[in-house]
Motif scaffolding. Structure first.
Motif, PDB file in Angstrom:
ATOM      1  N   HIS A   1      -5.023   2.529  -6.006  1.00  0.00           N
ATOM      2  CA  HIS A   1      -6.926   2.652  -6.369  1.00  0.00           C
ATOM      3  C   HIS A   1      -7.462   2.751  -8.610  1.00  0.00           C
ATOM      4  O   HIS A   1      -8.919   3.230  -8.591  1.00  0.00           O
ATOM      5  CB  HIS A   1      -6.780   3.993  -6.843  1.00  0.00           C
TER       6      HIS A   1
ATOM      7  N   LEU B   1       5.573   3.756   1.615  1.00  0.00           N
ATOM      8  CA  LEU B   1       4.907   3.347   0.765  1.00  0.00           C
ATOM      9  C   LEU B   1       4.857   2.010   2.050  1.00  0.00           C
ATOM     10  O   LEU B   1       6.180   1.434   3.040  1.00  0.00           O
ATOM     11  CB  LEU B   1       5.612   2.832  -0.549  1.00  0.00           C
TER      12      LEU B   1
ATOM     13  N   TYR C   1       1.019  -0.994  -0.261  1.00  0.00           N
ATOM     14  CA  TYR C   1      -0.320   0.082   0.176  1.00  0.00           C
ATOM     15  C   TYR C   1       0.373   1.178  -0.211  1.00  0.00           C
ATOM     16  O   TYR C   1       1.907   1.262   0.100  1.00  0.00           O
ATOM     17  CB  TYR C   1      -1.118  -0.200   1.158  1.00  0.00           C
ATOM     18  N   CYS C   2       0.706   1.842  -0.252  1.00  0.00           N
ATOM     19  CA  CYS C   2       1.647   3.731  -0.894  1.00  0.00           C
ATOM     20  C   CYS C   2      -0.020   4.654  -0.998  1.00  0.00           C
ATOM     21  O   CYS C   2      -0.702   4.696  -1.295  1.00  0.00           O
ATOM     22  CB  CYS C   2       2.268   3.934  -2.137  1.00  0.00           C
ATOM     23  N   LEU C   3       0.458   6.104  -0.037  1.00  0.00           N
ATOM     24  CA  LEU C   3      -0.123   7.002  -0.145  1.00  0.00           C
ATOM     25  C   LEU C   3       0.427   7.736   0.803  1.00  0.00           C
ATOM     26  O   LEU C   3       1.672   7.986   0.614  1.00  0.00           O
ATOM     27  CB  LEU C   3      -0.966   6.604   1.197  1.00  0.00           C
ATOM     28  N   GLU C   4      -0.685   9.309   0.427  1.00  0.00           N
ATOM     29  CA  GLU C   4       0.288  10.638   0.634  1.00  0.00           C
ATOM     30  C   GLU C   4      -0.422  10.349   2.891  1.00  0.00           C
ATOM     31  O   GLU C   4      -1.254   9.871   2.847  1.00  0.00           O
ATOM     32  CB  GLU C   4      -0.622  11.784   0.367  1.00  0.00           C
TER      33      GLU C   4
ATOM     34  N   LEU D   1       4.003   8.296  -6.679  1.00  0.00           N
ATOM     35  CA  LEU D   1       2.271   8.138  -6.766  1.00  0.00           C
ATOM     36  C   LEU D   1       2.210   7.324  -7.897  1.00  0.00           C
ATOM     37  O   LEU D   1       0.412   7.100  -7.945  1.00  0.00           O
ATOM     38  CB  LEU D   1       2.625   9.457  -7.462  1.00  0.00           C
TER      39      LEU D   1
ATOM     40  N   ILE E   1       0.528   4.263  -6.505  1.00  0.00           N
ATOM     41  CA  ILE E   1      -1.037   5.008  -5.478  1.00  0.00           C
ATOM     42  C   ILE E   1      -1.995   4.577  -6.911  1.00  0.00           C
ATOM     43  O   ILE E   1      -3.431   4.217  -6.472  1.00  0.00           O
ATOM     44  CB  ILE E   1      -0.467   6.152  -5.413  1.00  0.00           C
TER      45      ILE E   1
ATOM     46  N   TYR F   1       5.169  11.009   2.190  1.00  0.00           N
ATOM     47  CA  TYR F   1       4.634   9.715   1.193  1.00  0.00           C
ATOM     48  C   TYR F   1       5.359   8.485   1.548  1.00  0.00           C
ATOM     49  O   TYR F   1       6.536   7.779   2.809  1.00  0.00           O
ATOM     50  CB  TYR F   1       4.822   9.915  -0.474  1.00  0.00           C
TER      51      TYR F   1
END
Length: 308
Positions: free
Chosen positions: A151, A97, A26-29, A144, A147, A95
């Motif tokens: 999604h 990861l 999972y990766c997110l801001e 990015l 991400i 960010y």
């Protein structure tokens, strides 16, 4: 410990993606409030994580030392690493990861992942690395992209995520090799330490003794102890005890197992031995911890580490 898939609904309250790479990445801001929430659960999550700061700052406590991360600084985390987030600036942005340890353990690049997570500690003696601005921006672009695919409804989503993850690791490894020109620790020492770290999550519950790990690595107990202390300033027993404490805390908090069953699961000689061990390291008995008497302290700690 939680798997990453079990942890995400707690860490990320909304905006979770659909099925991706076996739910293993999972990766997110992220912002300050979210990063501070990791203090309550990061020790219970079996995952690797890379946090790259691009705005503001965050301060962590690592091995009794405070480290502050600014833009272009990378923080690496792996299971069992003693990291606590102390504070962040109001404008902190970064960010993150994350890769599940259990899901990725059979991947061909898992050795690179373990090496990447621990290289700054082995060579710089801290989980912090300052990247060149263009390198940091390049890695952010990769995050990015990950991400975006997480999604998406791409029919080859899993395959693309595997490739992007591999590229991220290779790019990061390239950046590390360029940044750490003068290696402070010999390669043999690095290999032994990383070998120990790879063995520990698989065997800590059953084997609490240094000779087991030394035998697996085909070295003496004295040499293994010297290597771990040279790299981190901690002892082999410190690492084993921390893993045992985290797993015991996790089972007491999340399972219906009796204290006797947890004692057996973690291969302590008897319940009094386990209770003495837990009380010494946690400051309360297993029964008190399960009863929730630690809850107020944890919530208070999180509040006191409020965003500045």
């Amino acid at each position: 410990m939680y798997t990453l898939n079990e942890y995400l609904p707690i860490f990320v309250s909304d905006d979770l993606p659909g099925k991706g790479w076996d739910d293993g990445m999972y990766c997110l801001e992220t912002d300050g409030a979210q990063i501070l929430r990791t203090n309550l659960l990061h020790g219970f999550v079996s995952c690797f994580a890379f946090v790259l700061v691009d705005k503001g700052w965050m301060t962590i406590l690592y091995n009794g030392r405070q480290l502050t991360f600014h833009p272009n600084d990378l923080c690496t985390y792996s299971p069992g690493l003693p990291i606590t987030v102390i504070a962040t600036s109001d404008d902190f942005h970064g960010y993150c990861l994350m890769a599940d340890e259990h899901v990725t353990i059979e991947a061909p690049y898992i050795h690179d992942l373990v090496q990447l997570a621990y290289l700054p500690i082995v060579q710089l003696h801290e989980p912090k690395q300052t990247l060149a601005s263009n390198t940091a921006q390049h890695l952010i672009m990769k995050m990015l992209e990950i991400i975006g695919y997480l999604h998406s409804e791409h029919i080859y989503k899993g395959e693309v995520l595997r490739m992007l993850y591999s590229i991220f690791l290779l790019d990061l490894h390239n950046a590390q090799q360029r940044a750490i020109i003068h290696r402070q620790t010999p390669q043999r020492v690095e290999e032994i330490f990383i070998g120990f770290i790879r063995l520990l999550p698989q065997h800590f519950a059953e084997h609490h003794d240094i000779p087991f790990y030394a035998d697996k690595l085909h070295i003496s107990t004295v040499y293994l102890s010297r290597v771990v202390r040279q790299v981190t300033g901690r002892t082999v027993v410190d690492y084993i005890n921390q893993m045992l404490l985290m797993e015991a805390s996790f089972l007491l908090k999340t399972s219906q197992l009796s204290i006797t069953q947890i004692t057996d699961h973690l291969h302590f000689a008897d319940t009094p031995s386990f209770s003495k061990f837990f009380s010494r390291l946690k400051g309360m008995s297993p029964r008190q911890y399960r009863a929730g008497r630690q809850k107020g302290d944890e919530e208070g700690a999180l509040t006191s580490h409020s965003i500045l």
